[in-house]
Enzyme design. Structure first.
Site, PDB file in Angstrom:
ATOM      1  N   TYR A   1       0.827  -1.157   0.066  1.00 30.88           N
ATOM      2  CA  TYR A   1       0.022  -0.044  -0.041  1.00 30.88           C
ATOM      3  C   TYR A   1       0.812   1.240  -0.183  1.00 30.88           C
ATOM      4  O   TYR A   1       0.506   2.270  -0.579  1.00 30.88           O
ATOM      5  CB  TYR A   1      -1.059   0.009   1.141  1.00 30.88           C
ATOM      6  CG  TYR A   1      -2.174  -0.987   0.792  1.00 30.88           C
ATOM      7  CD1 TYR A   1      -2.993  -0.495  -0.303  1.00 30.88           C
ATOM      8  CD2 TYR A   1      -2.106  -2.142   1.166  1.00 30.88           C
ATOM      9  CE1 TYR A   1      -4.027  -1.555  -0.525  1.00 30.88           C
ATOM     10  CE2 TYR A   1      -3.061  -3.040   1.199  1.00 30.88           C
ATOM     11  CZ  TYR A   1      -4.187  -2.913   0.077  1.00 30.88           C
ATOM     12  OH  TYR A   1      -5.045  -3.766  -0.308  1.00 30.88           O
TER      13      TYR A   1
ATOM     14  N   ARG B   1       1.396   1.932  -3.522  1.00 24.30           N
ATOM     15  CA  ARG B   1       0.288   2.347  -4.327  1.00 24.30           C
ATOM     16  C   ARG B   1       0.054   3.805  -3.876  1.00 24.30           C
ATOM     17  O   ARG B   1      -0.362   4.765  -4.734  1.00 24.30           O
ATOM     18  CB  ARG B   1      -0.939   1.799  -3.837  1.00 24.30           C
ATOM     19  CG  ARG B   1      -0.895   0.019  -3.996  1.00 24.30           C
ATOM     20  CD  ARG B   1      -1.262  -0.459  -5.336  1.00 24.30           C
ATOM     21  NE  ARG B   1      -0.173  -0.249  -6.347  1.00 24.30           N
ATOM     22  CZ  ARG B   1       0.859  -0.794  -6.265  1.00 24.30           C
ATOM     23  NH1 ARG B   1       1.356  -1.623  -5.413  1.00 24.30           N
ATOM     24  NH2 ARG B   1       1.735  -0.480  -7.309  1.00 24.30           N
TER      25      ARG B   1
ATOM     26  N   GLN C   1     -14.900   2.814  -6.792  1.00 19.52           N
ATOM     27  CA  GLN C   1     -14.097   1.293  -6.201  1.00 19.52           C
ATOM     28  C   GLN C   1     -12.739   1.624  -5.954  1.00 19.52           C
ATOM     29  O   GLN C   1     -12.081   1.040  -5.339  1.00 19.52           O
ATOM     30  CB  GLN C   1     -14.334   0.211  -7.335  1.00 19.52           C
ATOM     31  CG  GLN C   1     -15.524  -0.206  -7.577  1.00 19.52           C
ATOM     32  CD  GLN C   1     -15.902  -1.283  -8.761  1.00 19.52           C
ATOM     33  OE1 GLN C   1     -15.619  -2.334  -8.532  1.00 19.52           O
ATOM     34  NE2 GLN C   1     -15.717  -0.635  -9.925  1.00 19.52           N
TER      35      GLN C   1
ATOM     36  N   HIS D   1     -14.538   1.021  -1.565  1.00 15.25           N
ATOM     37  CA  HIS D   1     -13.499   0.076  -1.363  1.00 15.25           C
ATOM     38  C   HIS D   1     -12.312   0.715  -0.306  1.00 15.25           C
ATOM     39  O   HIS D   1     -11.242   0.321  -0.395  1.00 15.25           O
ATOM     40  CB  HIS D   1     -12.633  -0.787  -2.392  1.00 15.25           C
ATOM     41  CG  HIS D   1     -13.780  -1.586  -3.141  1.00 15.25           C
ATOM     42  ND1 HIS D   1     -13.493  -1.910  -4.333  1.00 15.25           N
ATOM     43  CD2 HIS D   1     -14.904  -2.126  -2.750  1.00 15.25           C
ATOM     44  CE1 HIS D   1     -14.355  -2.721  -4.718  1.00 15.25           C
ATOM     45  NE2 HIS D   1     -15.241  -2.928  -3.738  1.00 15.25           N
TER      46      HIS D   1
HETATM   47  N1  APR Z   1     -10.260   4.047 -19.727  1.00 16.52           N
HETATM   48  C1  APR Z   1     -11.319   3.504 -19.244  1.00 16.52           C
HETATM   49  N2  APR Z   1     -11.433   2.253 -19.139  1.00 16.52           N
HETATM   50  C2  APR Z   1      -9.971   1.430 -18.843  1.00 16.52           C
HETATM   51  C3  APR Z   1      -8.935   2.080 -19.279  1.00 16.52           C
HETATM   52  C4  APR Z   1      -8.860   3.656 -19.692  1.00 16.52           C
HETATM   53  N3  APR Z   1      -7.957   4.263 -20.238  1.00 16.52           N
HETATM   54  N4  APR Z   1      -7.898   1.229 -19.162  1.00 16.52           N
HETATM   55  C5  APR Z   1      -8.510   0.167 -18.922  1.00 16.52           C
HETATM   56  N5  APR Z   1      -9.586   0.195 -18.565  1.00 16.52           N
HETATM   57  C6  APR Z   1     -10.642  -0.806 -18.169  1.00 16.52           C
HETATM   58  C7  APR Z   1     -10.379  -2.035 -18.293  1.00 16.52           C
HETATM   59  O1  APR Z   1     -10.851  -2.524 -19.754  1.00 16.52           O
HETATM   60  C8  APR Z   1     -11.121  -3.012 -17.267  1.00 16.52           C
HETATM   61  O2  APR Z   1     -12.395  -3.179 -17.769  1.00 16.52           O
HETATM   62  O3  APR Z   1     -10.761  -0.552 -16.597  1.00 16.52           O
HETATM   63  C9  APR Z   1     -11.137  -1.925 -16.203  1.00 16.52           C
HETATM   64  C10 APR Z   1     -10.248  -2.243 -15.022  1.00 16.52           C
HETATM   65  O4  APR Z   1     -10.923  -3.290 -14.301  1.00 16.52           O
HETATM   66  P1  APR Z   1     -10.303  -3.691 -13.064  1.00 16.52           P
HETATM   67  O5  APR Z   1      -8.649  -3.649 -13.039  1.00 16.52           O
HETATM   68  O6  APR Z   1     -10.617  -5.154 -12.681  1.00 16.52           O
HETATM   69  O7  APR Z   1     -10.711  -2.687 -12.078  1.00 16.52           O
HETATM   70  P2  APR Z   1     -11.720  -2.586 -11.151  1.00 16.52           P
HETATM   71  O8  APR Z   1     -12.960  -3.079 -11.898  1.00 16.52           O
HETATM   72  O9  APR Z   1     -11.965  -1.098 -10.619  1.00 16.52           O
HETATM   73  O10 APR Z   1     -11.594  -3.528 -10.137  1.00 16.52           O
HETATM   74  C11 APR Z   1     -12.420  -3.511  -9.016  1.00 16.52           C
HETATM   75  O11 APR Z   1     -10.975  -4.891  -7.812  1.00 16.52           O
HETATM   76  O12 APR Z   1      -9.005  -5.529  -6.711  1.00 16.52           O
HETATM   77  C12 APR Z   1     -10.015  -4.993  -6.587  1.00 16.52           C
HETATM   78  O13 APR Z   1     -10.430  -3.531  -4.788  1.00 16.52           O
HETATM   79  C13 APR Z   1     -10.035  -3.597  -6.185  1.00 16.52           C
HETATM   80  O14 APR Z   1     -11.549  -1.572  -6.527  1.00 16.52           O
HETATM   81  C14 APR Z   1     -10.900  -2.634  -7.040  1.00 16.52           C
HETATM   82  C15 APR Z   1     -11.603  -3.951  -7.510  1.00 16.52           C
END
Ligand code: APR
Length: 230
Positions: free
Chosen positions: A53, A56, A86, A104
């Protein structure tokens, strides 16, 4: 004023230089969730979790809000806007959004293990794994880990149920209960999904899909909403 609910995931901060979790080169390719993002990981190895963290937090402090964060905050002039995110970063707040609900948790805060209502802002990216408050309470990251309750989910559902316009930006929609939020948006609400991989995502039928990055799509979407509703 119409209610706009913006539901964001890691993708909205990607163009600010903050890594997402599940894209290729995402954080969960480099780390195992069970090593750094569960209560058991914290009990087993708080130093490892703290280092994760701290890194991050350093990344977040070096990042700036991008055009998508800024466009969302500009909606407040014309709409009643709530951001439900999130993300644990503070880029929505730094972009000027005034109502941000962090499902989160928040990377810039720590809280007491003995009394979860005691929450402290962090000023530096580096914190010690055995940090304490003035009463000797041990402090932990103010993060909702896998396996923990999502305390703000009920409030998020309540807000979503009142949405006239519901916009999802940059989430893989893989993590529950957060991913279920769209199901609570009224059937007659206008719904949008902005994600460069939107076509691969599970979604409801009545959603307008914009297969672009947040910075490419959100400023134009905001302009259109203002033109068509104000
Ligand atoms: N603009 C918009 N979307 C994007 C971009 C961008 N430039 N780059 C990537 N993405 C999209 C990806 O296609 C994907 O669908 O963002 C999404 C990211 O997905 P995750 O990495 O799974 O993130 P998230 O959905 O926020 O994860 C949910 O998982 O581990 C946990 O707690 C953490 O809050 C997080 C939760």
């Amino acid at each position: 004023m119409k209610h706009v609910v913006v539901f964001t995931g890691a993708g909205i901060s990607a163009e600010s230089g903050i890594r997402t979790f599940r894209d290729s080169n995402g954080l969960w390719e480099e780390y195992r969730i069970e090593d750094v993002a569960t209560p058991e990981a914290w009990q087993r190895n708080p130093a490892m979790v703290t280092t994760f963290y701290n890194e991050r937090r350093k990344q977040v402090m070096e990042a700036k809000p991008n055009e998508a964060h800024l466009a969302i905050s500009s909606l407040e002039e014309f709409f009643n806007v709530t951001v439900i995110t999130q993300n644990v970063d503070d880029l929505h707040e730094r972009a000027g959004s005034s109502k941000v609900l962090h499902l989160h948790g928040e990377i810039m805060k720590l809280r007491s293990i003995q009394d979860p209502s005691l929450i402290y802002k962090v000023k530096n990216w580096q914190v010690a794994h055995d940090a304490q408050n003035e009463s000797g309470h041990q402090l932990r990251p103010h993060i909702v880990w896998f396996g923990e309750m999502v305390p703000k989910m009920d409030e998020a559902i309540y807000i979503t149920k009142a949405a006239d316009i519901f916009i999802i930006i940059g989430s893989s929609l893989e993590v529950y209960p957060a991913a279920s939020l769209v199901e609570f948006a009224p059937t007659n609400a206008q719904k949008f999904l902005v994600d460069p991989h939107a076509n691969d995502l599970q979604k409801t039928e009545d959603i307008t899909v914009i297969n672009k990055t947040a910075v490419q799509a959100v400023p134009a979407l905001v302009k259109n909403l203002i033109t068509s509703h104000v």
